[in-house]
Design an enzyme around this catalytic site. Sequence first.
Site, PDB file in Angstrom:
ATOM      1  CE  LYS A  30      26.773 -90.320 -45.187  1.00 41.26           C
ATOM      2  NZ  LYS A  30      26.536 -88.882 -45.060  1.00 41.26           N
ATOM      3  CD  GLN A  33      23.431 -86.839 -45.412  1.00 46.51           C
ATOM      4  OE1 GLN A  33      23.991 -87.722 -44.770  1.00 46.51           O
ATOM      5  NE2 GLN A  33      23.942 -86.378 -46.538  1.00 46.51           N
ATOM      6  CG  ASP A  39      30.206 -85.721 -41.532  1.00 48.98           C
ATOM      7  OD1 ASP A  39      30.806 -86.644 -42.122  1.00 48.98           O
ATOM      8  OD2 ASP A  39      29.038 -85.380 -41.804  1.00 48.98           O
TER       9      ASP A  39
END
Length: 282
Positions: free
Chosen positions: A51, A95, A118
């Site tokens: 990422k 994460q 997200d």
Amino acid sequence: MTTKIDGKKIAQEIRSRVAEEVAVVTDGGVPGLATVLVGNDPASAVYVANKRRAIREAGMRDFHKSLPRHSTQDEVAAVIDELAADPDVSGILLQLPLPQGLDASALINRIPVGKDVDGLTTLSAGLLARGEYGLRPCTPSGVIELLDAEGVAIKGAHAVVVGRSELVGRPMAQLLLQRDATVVVAHRHTTDLAAVTRAADILVVAAGVPGLIGPEHVKPGATIIDVGIHKTDSGLTGDVRASELHDIAARITPVPGGVGPMTIAMLMVNTLRAYAWARRSA
Ligand code: ADP
């Protein structure tokens, strides 16, 4: 003939488009993503590294926080709060999974809705359910992009989503509904899965069960999107037995190279969108 949907190519096009847009941001700022990694799970470390590389390649700023495995809830919360307050940070990505003992949902919900790249906070999920402006989870929004890129009609289609997770299944169903599909969600308590999935023009499978879907589950001419990814001795496989669907499905996403690359591409899109959102509300 079954068409293989080239997620890698479509993802690359989206990433190039984001990079072009970042290059012409004219208000003096630079969009930036903060990744937060707690502990040293090797798979998570690889995902975060990918990422970060993509963010830099798109010309955006890469902020990263690495915290030790035994960090407390308060310590992780403090890092998120600091990033939340930093005007240079457009998006925050925590994460997952987190090490045991940490309350992931409480930590995610500290991320301000405008930085929730997200799309996993309760507020973002609510905005999605209401069809209001917000950041959408990357994997399901990547699936919509794939369908659009392939010219698959969503409006009026019968769409079946297998799986109802917060990360994929639920938001996927919402996004398809928003695009005027008729949506059915199957899950582990669905009694006759094949009977449900055989009605699908668009079948999105996110069950986390290797090879769950085979020819008996598929209507001829359907579009099959395989979100599953599993490591096996013979390489990566998905939730769909793709080799058995040739000449039954009209289109299918391969694993790897289908949905996977789209998730990162949509994270780039969301980071740029978060930047623009912050500027608009400033
Ligand atoms: P993901 O992150 O890919 O969405 P999760 O493990 O969080 O995966 O969620 C798996 C989902 O798949 C759950 O909603 C579960 O009900 C569904 N599921 C698991 N096994 C089956 C099955 N055999 N048939 C249908 N749905 C299933």
